[in-house]
Design an enzyme around this catalytic site. Structure first.
Site, PDB file in Angstrom:
ATOM      1  N   HIS A   1     -19.249 -17.844  23.141  1.00 55.27           N
ATOM      2  CA  HIS A   1     -18.548 -18.930  22.436  1.00 55.27           C
ATOM      3  C   HIS A   1     -19.501 -20.047  21.990  1.00 55.27           C
ATOM      4  O   HIS A   1     -19.094 -21.213  21.906  1.00 55.27           O
ATOM      5  CB  HIS A   1     -17.413 -19.467  23.310  1.00 55.27           C
TER       6      HIS A   1
ATOM      7  N   HIS B   1     -15.821 -27.644  28.445  1.00 50.81           N
ATOM      8  CA  HIS B   1     -17.175 -28.216  28.407  1.00 50.81           C
ATOM      9  C   HIS B   1     -17.128 -29.736  28.331  1.00 50.81           C
ATOM     10  O   HIS B   1     -17.924 -30.359  27.630  1.00 50.81           O
ATOM     11  CB  HIS B   1     -17.940 -27.703  27.193  1.00 50.81           C
TER      12      HIS B   1
ATOM     13  N   GLU C   1     -20.976 -18.365  33.007  1.00 44.79           N
ATOM     14  CA  GLU C   1     -19.726 -18.191  32.254  1.00 44.79           C
ATOM     15  C   GLU C   1     -19.212 -16.759  32.321  1.00 44.79           C
ATOM     16  O   GLU C   1     -18.063 -16.499  31.962  1.00 44.79           O
ATOM     17  CB  GLU C   1     -19.932 -18.626  30.791  1.00 44.79           C
TER      18      GLU C   1
ATOM     19  N   HIS D   1     -27.795 -17.219  29.322  1.00 41.41           N
ATOM     20  CA  HIS D   1     -28.355 -18.362  28.597  1.00 41.41           C
ATOM     21  C   HIS D   1     -28.510 -19.542  29.537  1.00 41.41           C
ATOM     22  O   HIS D   1     -27.807 -19.652  30.533  1.00 41.41           O
ATOM     23  CB  HIS D   1     -27.533 -18.737  27.360  1.00 41.41           C
TER      24      HIS D   1
END
Lengths: 288, 126
Positions: free
Chosen positions: A12, A59, A240, A193
């Site tokens: 995302h 977030h 995530e 990431h």
């Protein structure tokens, strides 16, 4: 009888929204990522799901550190995408399905989970991006939404097993839902990431391949790592994957037949991220 | 012995783990960054950074890191990258710029390092 028809799993990265806004889907940098959604487009057109139950992480739009739930389930009539601080164009508002939300909440609390419940809830790119990718160019989303937020921001995070078990409880709730809607589950974020620290830019194709290889057929393999293991392997935002694990759990209902992979796309890099898209389908149990 | 206590966190080199201690340490700077979800607050920060940091009660180390656009300094003072990304946006920096700043590379070199690992792997069921 309602049923879970399949699962869409997707990164995302906010920059994807920019690429969509600028029409860069065919650009050499973006094409290998966007092309991964062709099987998803074909599938949603053919199957036409009515409801999306989405495991994602906020977030810093709806939740702040003053009150940070480990699990939160939306029970709102609608969910607006709001400015996350960058003034980007907003995604269309999502229509909720409060009746189904409360049914899920009733069920998972019955299974001894303790979610925060939200009658007002805004949703950020972490939720919206897979919609923009799976149903591109629409002014109104063709599915109703039940959002399930997992804390991936502030440690301690829930364990992979806990997320999988929550997903399973959600799956049980969906199986017992009285409606006849077709339900797709969505897991968002990942894969490897890391945005912060001297190791920013860390990627780990080996761990990502491990997840992609086991997601459909043996998701419990992903539960062997602790959250800190995953931080080390996949980077601080690679956790995530917990959203993927929750969503996969919701497809994992005993007696429901098998889960098969229809498509998988893995591409490095999208921004700082090893980006992935997976489409899974629930197949009916075969009876003699 | 508490069987559920994981023990002291093992350090992962170059990798902040934003835990309760960091969240407490960084509450003020993260609260300031959270306020930047609203455009009026972004404008107020740009108009007077010092007054805005004062309003949110940032401590000396946090203010100094913000003044110097020192991302690692902000993190070391409790900043969380999900919130700091909103501040970075005001400075015209994206997460790839932040990657460069934290690794001592230019943004172009940081991007090139990611591109050098480029690959695409695709499976579609028959």
């Amino acid at each position: 009888m309602s049923k879970v028809v399949g699962g869409i799993f997707s990164s995302h990265v906010p920059a994807i929204g920019n690429a969509i806004a600028k029409g860069l889907q065919g650009d050499a940098y973006w094409k290998p990522f966007f092309d991964g959604f062709a099987p998803v487009h074909e599938w949603v057109e053919r199957v036409k799901p009515d409801v999306a139950v989405v495991f994602y992480n906020d977030h810093g739009l709806n939740f702040f550190l003053d009150k940070m739930p480990t699990f939160a389930i939306g029970a709102a009539h609608e969910y607006a995408n709001e400015d996350e601080g960058w003034g980007l164009p907003k995604f269309p508002t999502f229509e909720g399905h409060p009746e189904l939300s409360w049914h899920i909440i009733d069920h998972v609390v019955g299974e001894e989970f303790d979610p925060v419940t939200c009658q007002k809830m805004t949703v950020d790119h972490g939720l919206a991006m897979p919609f923009a990718l799976s149903w591109p160019g629409l002014a109104k989303w063709p599915v109703k939404l039940v959002p399930i937020n997992i804390n991936t921001v502030q440690h301690p995070l829930p364990s992979p097993k806990r997320c999988f078990d929550l997903g399973r409880a959600v799956g049980h709730a969906l199986e017992s839902w009285k409606g006849d809607e077709k339900i797709v589950v969505i897991g968002t974020g990942g894969l490897s990431h890391q945005l912060d620290g001297e190791r920013a830019g860390h990627l780990n194709p080996e761990y990502d391949r491990f997840c992609l290889q086991h997601l459909a057929t043996d998701p419990e393999a992903l539960l062997k790592h602790s959250v800190l293991d995953i931080v080390e392997l996949a980077g601080s935002q690679g956790v995530e994957i917990l959203n993927w694990i929750g969503a996969r759990g919701a497809m994992d209902v005993a007696g429901r037949g098998s889960v098969v992979e229809l498509a998988s796309n893995y591409h490095i890099p999208i921004s700082n991220t090893a980006a992935a898209t997976v489409l899974l389908e629930n197949r009916e149990a075969v009876t003699a | 012995m508490d069987q559920y206590y994981a023990g002291p966190r093992r350090p992962i080199p170059g990798t902040p783990v934003f835990d309760g201690a960091a969240a407490e340490r960084g509450f003020a700077i993260n609260a300031m960054c959270y306020s930047f979800n609203e455009d009026a607050n972004r404008k107020a920060f740009v108009a007077d950074e010092e007054a805005y940091m004062e309003r949110y009660g940032l401590d000396a180390e946090q203010r100094d890191a913000v003044r110097r656009r020192d991302v690692l300094g902000m993190i070391s003072a409790g900043g969380n990258v999900y919130y700091l990304a909103k501040l970075a946006g005001i400075f015209g920096l994206n997460v790839q710029d932040l990657g460069g700043l934290q690794t001592g590379m230019s943004t172009d070199d940081f991007k090139a390092r990611l591109l050098a690992q480029g690959l695409t792997e695709r499976r579609v069921a028959a």
